[in-house]
Design an enzyme around this catalytic site. Structure first.
Site, mmCIF file in Angstrom:
data_model
loop_
_atom_site.group_PDB
_atom_site.id
_atom_site.type_symbol
_atom_site.label_atom_id
_atom_site.label_comp_id
_atom_site.label_asym_id
_atom_site.label_seq_id
_atom_site.Cartn_x
_atom_site.Cartn_y
_atom_site.Cartn_z
ATOM 1 N N ALA A 14 0.836 -1.205 0.000
ATOM 2 C CA ALA A 14 0.000 0.000 0.000
ATOM 3 C C ALA A 14 0.865 1.246 0.000
ATOM 4 C CB ALA A 14 -0.941 -0.004 1.202
ATOM 5 N N GLY A 15 1.909 1.217 -0.851
ATOM 6 C CA GLY A 15 2.693 2.427 -1.077
ATOM 7 C C GLY A 15 1.962 3.315 -2.065
ATOM 8 N N GLU A 173 18.077 15.876 1.621
ATOM 9 C CA GLU A 173 16.889 16.348 2.340
ATOM 10 C C GLU A 173 17.014 16.107 3.843
ATOM 11 O OE1 GLU A 173 13.257 16.682 -0.681
ATOM 12 O OE2 GLU A 173 13.424 14.684 0.224
#
Length: 407
Positions: A14-15, A173
């Site tokens: 369920a990415g 990031e």
């Protein structure tokens, strides 16, 4: 009279790609046309592209996740919380830790595993930025080092040294978030900021490989001003219990650090390799319809799919943007296959841009062909994050989880 069994569609993961496939498919086919099962090891989806914030402690981990049941149509989709162990593509079944499911059509969207390139000690001693749990562990570990520093009679400066392996998207990031978080930790735990070292080690000849050189320079200069040291063109040879061993120009050096973070690459899921699909580092070169070679009933998307950019003869990077676009095409093609009518669509990535955040209010990127830096790029990064929420869960999810401090 007897009833004809409905085709069974099983979606693994369920990415970004898996959720888009399910949410689109549940709208495209009727309840009497197919059974849809979604398998995921957690009962929540997490925003992979936000994990660097949760790992640094600039965003609470709960902000980066939401419940799967709140996104899918629970009357149309059966959700199974379980871990995939193996795929038997000949018997058309998936073995789970707590059972098994049979399929007529399978969508593999299992996400990635860290790629350690065989570097000794990384699995044992380095932290990753790979899940909600890893983010929590890393955040708490860093805070523990700062909290402990002044408690010891003999100060260990390596407690305040953080090494980040990799200057790609994830590494840069994360460094940007550390640039915001570390001064807060220093203030909270009465530590002189000058004692802290944040070191980025990158084997490639540049940070952010593939990015525009002007944007790379901006990013590196910005992070250096925040105290980040860059070791570019330097390879990590080994990760040890209290640091790393690096090499540059045949010169070896040991860098002592209590925190080593590995952010230098991913590979496809090992389940794909073990299932016997022809693959490269866990990624399958799919056909134009996103199907596995020789298995028209198996669709592979996201980190497990390999799609070549013909212009440069290199694979497209496995980004959330591409995974979501694959989910759209995959759902359409599944509907065509189930109904045995209509034409499948071929997948062509539509790269709208790419933005790397450098902390709360700074970023670099290219959007619709235009280079952006600073607050403009940061604004676009948050717009992109909100758009991903909108695509999966609509306005309700954006209002619940969205980023509204746009400036």
């Amino acid at each position: 009279m007897f009833s004809v069994r409905k085709p069974r569609v099983v979606v693994l993961g369920a990415g970004y790609g898996g959720l888009i496939t399910v949410t689109r498919l549940q709208k495209q086919i009727g309840v009497d046309e197919a059974e849809i099962t979604l398998v995921n090891k957690n009962d929540y989806h997490y925003e992979t592209t936000w994990l660097h914030e949760a790992s640094a402690g600039t965003l609470h981990h709960d902000r980066a996740r939401y419940q799967i049941k709140d996104i899918i149509d629970n009357n149309r989709v059966k959700f199974v919380k379980d871990t995939v162990v193996s795929i038997d593509k000949e018997a058309k079944k998936v073995v789970l830790e707590n059972g098994e499911v049979e399929y007529d059509y399978l969508v593999i969207s299992l996400g990635a595993h860290p790629e350690t390139f065989g570097i000794k000690g990384l699995k044992e001693f380095a932290f990753g930025i790979t899940s909600i749990d890893s983010a929590r562990q890393l955040r708490e570990h860093i805070e523990y080092q700062f909290a402990t520093y002044n408690m010891e009679a003999e100060k260990k400066d390596e407690r305040l040294t953080i090494v980040v392996g990799g200057a790609g998207f994830t590494g840069i990031e994360f460094l940007g978030e550390l640039g915001n978080r570390v001064p807060e930790l220093c203030k909270e735990y009465d530590i002189d900021f000058k004692k802290v070292r944040i070191i980025c080690v990158e084997a490639a000849p540049t940070a952010l490989p593939g990015f525009d050189p002007e944007l790379v320079d901006y990013a590196v200069n910005h992070l250096q001003k925040k105290g980040v040291e860059f070791r570019i063109g330097t390879a990590i040879k080994e990760c040890i219990e209290d640091g790393i061993i690096v090499a540059k120009d045949d010169q070896m050096e040991t860098i002592k650090a209590e925190t080593v973070v590995w952010a230098a690459g991913v590979r496809g899921n090992s389940v794909v390799e073990e299932a016997g699909f022809e693959n490269m580092r866990g990624r399958v070169k799919v056909d134009g319809y996103l199907r596995a070679p020789g298995h028209d009933e198996v669709f592979i998307i996201g980190d497990c799919a390999l799609i070549i950019n013909e212009e440069i003869n290199r694979p497209y990077p496995p980004t959330a943007q591409i995974a979501m676009q694959q989910g759209e095409v995959c759902a359409k093609n599944l509907a065509v296959a189930i109904r045995e009518r209509g034409e499948m669509g071929t997948f062509t990535p539509d790269i709208k841009g790419s933005v790397a955040s450098l902390g709360e209010n700074d970023a670099v990127g290219v959007v619709f062909g235009k280079k952006l830096v600073g607050t403009k790029a940061s604004f676009m990064k948050k717009v992109i994050d909100n758009r991903a929420l909108l695509m999966v869960g609509g306005p309700t999810l954006v209002l619940k989880k969205g980023k509204f401090n746009l400036l």
